[in-house]
Scaffold this active site. Structure first.
Site, mmCIF file in Angstrom:
data_model
loop_
_atom_site.group_PDB
_atom_site.id
_atom_site.type_symbol
_atom_site.label_atom_id
_atom_site.label_comp_id
_atom_site.label_asym_id
_atom_site.label_seq_id
_atom_site.Cartn_x
_atom_site.Cartn_y
_atom_site.Cartn_z
ATOM 1 N N ARG A 173 0.737 -1.164 0.028
ATOM 2 C CA ARG A 173 0.164 -0.052 0.016
ATOM 3 C C ARG A 173 0.951 1.400 0.112
ATOM 4 O O ARG A 173 0.571 2.299 0.514
ATOM 5 C CB ARG A 173 -1.000 0.048 1.152
ATOM 6 C CG ARG A 173 -1.962 -1.291 1.243
ATOM 7 C CD ARG A 173 -2.844 -1.281 0.113
ATOM 8 N NE ARG A 173 -3.774 -2.542 0.055
ATOM 9 C CZ ARG A 173 -3.588 -3.646 -0.385
ATOM 10 N NH1 ARG A 173 -2.304 -3.750 -1.023
ATOM 11 N NH2 ARG A 173 -4.273 -4.604 -0.425
ATOM 12 N N SER A 223 -11.265 -1.269 2.712
ATOM 13 C CA SER A 223 -10.690 -1.529 4.064
ATOM 14 C C SER A 223 -10.184 -0.150 4.781
ATOM 15 O O SER A 223 -9.694 0.551 4.284
ATOM 16 C CB SER A 223 -9.439 -2.406 3.664
ATOM 17 O OG SER A 223 -9.707 -3.763 3.307
ATOM 18 N N GLU A 293 -5.868 3.222 6.241
ATOM 19 C CA GLU A 293 -5.724 3.112 4.666
ATOM 20 C C GLU A 293 -6.533 4.232 4.000
ATOM 21 O O GLU A 293 -6.294 4.454 2.814
ATOM 22 C CB GLU A 293 -6.183 1.563 3.968
ATOM 23 C CG GLU A 293 -5.796 1.389 2.914
ATOM 24 C CD GLU A 293 -5.797 -0.090 2.569
ATOM 25 O OE1 GLU A 293 -6.166 -0.549 1.461
ATOM 26 O OE2 GLU A 293 -5.791 -0.799 3.524
#
Length: 313
Positions: A173, A223, A293
Site C-alpha cells: 500500500r 478496508s 488506509e
C-alpha cells in the site's frame, strides 16, 4: 481570471462549481469542492496544475474516490478528477495501457476479452488505475507491482515523463509517488497469455468471495485500516469486541470488521470518531497500532486525542 483560464483549457462543461464530493466518493460522504475539474488528457492535466500552482490555489487530484473521506465542510480548493474523461484502455499483445481514470474492473474485462491472465485479482477492486498505482493496490494474493511495467507521470516540476515499475518503489500500500507528489496519467501492464474460460472462472470465484465476505451493499471506502504486520485488522477489531460498534451513522460492519460503513447517513465526523475509537481500543487491548488506509480531504477539527491519523500511544 483563474476560472476563465481553466475554461479555456478544459471547456466550461468540464468545470463544476461548489460540487458536492459526496457524489464522487464511495463513502457517499463529503461537502462541496470549490471547483471540480474533469480534464481529458495529460496536457489538460498539466496545464490545469500549472495554472493552479501559479495562482497559489490548493488542489487535490482524485480518481474514483474509493479510498477517500471528505470533510463535512468540503474542500476549499480545486479537485482535479481523473475519471470518465481519462479512461481509455488499449491492448496490444501481452500489454494493456490505460489512462489513470480507467476502472480496474474495466481493465480486467479487457484482459478477459484478450485472454490475458494476471489481472484477475483486481477485477473486484472498486478503484481506478492511477490510484491503484500510487497505493500499490492488491487483493487475493495479487498486487499492482506484479504486473506494472511503467507509468506516465506528471512530476511536481511540471514535466511529463515515463518511469519504470521498479522506479516506483512499490511495497505494501505504498509507492515512491506518495513522497514525491507526482501524478499518474497512464500506466502499462504486462500480462500473460491465458485461457478465457479459466480467467472468467477465476474472476467469478473472486467476485463471489468478495460478495460473501465484504459489506458491498453499504457505502464504504473499502478496508479502513492497513494490515498490521503479523495480524489481520478485521480480526483484531472483532476480538476487541467492536463488531457492530457505532458512532452516529457510521458502523463497524457486522459482515467484515475491517470495514467502517456508512450505515445511516453517516457524516465524516461520525467516521472519524469511530475510527479513533477502534484504534484506541485495539491498541489498549493488543498493543497494535492500526494505520488508516483511508485518506482525508478537507478540514477536520479534532479535539485532543481524537485524530485517528496520529499515534494512539
Amino acid at each position: 481570471m483563474l476560472i476563465r483560464e481553466l475554461e479555456r483549457i478544459l471547456g466550461k462543461d468540464n468545470i463544476l462549481i461548489n460540487e458536492p464530493l459526496s457524489r464522487h466518493t464511495s463513502f457517499r460522504i463529503g461537502g462541496p469542492a470549490q471547483r471540480f475539474l474533469m480534464p481529458a488528457g495529460a496536457e489538460e492535466v498539466r496545464e490545469a496544475v500549472r495554472l493552479l500552482k501559479e495562482a497559489e490555489e490548493p488542489f487535490f487530484v482524485m480518481g474514483n474516490g474509493t479510498n477517500l473521506l471528505v470533510s463535512d465542510e468540503g474542500y476549499n480548493g480545486t479537485v482535479i478528477a481523473l475519471g470518465k474523461n481519462m479512461a481509455d484502455i488499449r491492448a496490444k499483445g501481452h500489454t494493456i495501457t490505460a489512462d489513470a481514470g480507467a476502472l480496474l474492473s474495466k481493465i480486467a474485462a479487457e484482459a478477459l476479452k484478450e485472454s490475458l491472465t494476471g489481472f484477475e485479482f483486481a477485477a473486484g477492486i472498486p478503484g481506478s488505475l492511477g490510484g491503484a498505482c500510487v497505493m500499490n493496490a492488491g487483493a487475493y494474493g495479487g498486487e499492482m507491482k506484479d504486473v506494472l511495467v511503467s507509468c506516465e507521470i506528471l512530476t511536481k516540476e511540471g514535466d511529463i515523463r515515463t518511469v519504470s515499475g521498479p522506479e516506483l518503489g512499490l511495497s505494501y500500500r505504498h509507492s515512491a509517488l506518495m513522497e514525491r507528489g507526482d501524478l499518474v496519467l497512464s500506466a502499462s501492464l504486462s500480462l500473460e497469455e491465458g485461457i478465457a474460460e479459466e480467467i472468467r472462472a477465476r474472476m467469478e470465484d473472486l467476485k463471489k468471495r468478495r460478495q460473501d465476505k465484504q459489506p458491498l451493499e453499504l457505502p464504504s471506502a473499502g478496508s479502513t485500516f492497513k494490515r498490521p504486520e503479523g495480524y489481520f485488522a478485521g480480526k483484531l477489531i472483532m476480538d476487541a469486541g467492536l463488531r457492530g460498534a457505532r458512532e452516529g451513522g457510521a458502523c463497524v460492519s457486522e459482515k467484515h470488521c475491517g470495514f467502517v460503513v456508512n450505515d445511516k447517513g453517516a457524516t465524516a465526523e461520525d467516521v472519524v470518531r469511530l475510527m479513533n475509537r477502534v484504534r484506541r481500543t485495539v491498541y489498549e487491548q493488543f498493543g497494535v497500532v492500526l494505520e488508516p488506509e483511508v485518506r482525508m480531504l478537507g478540514e477536520f477539527h479534532f479535539t485532543e486525542n481524537e485524530n485517528p491519523w496520529e499515534d494512539p500511544a
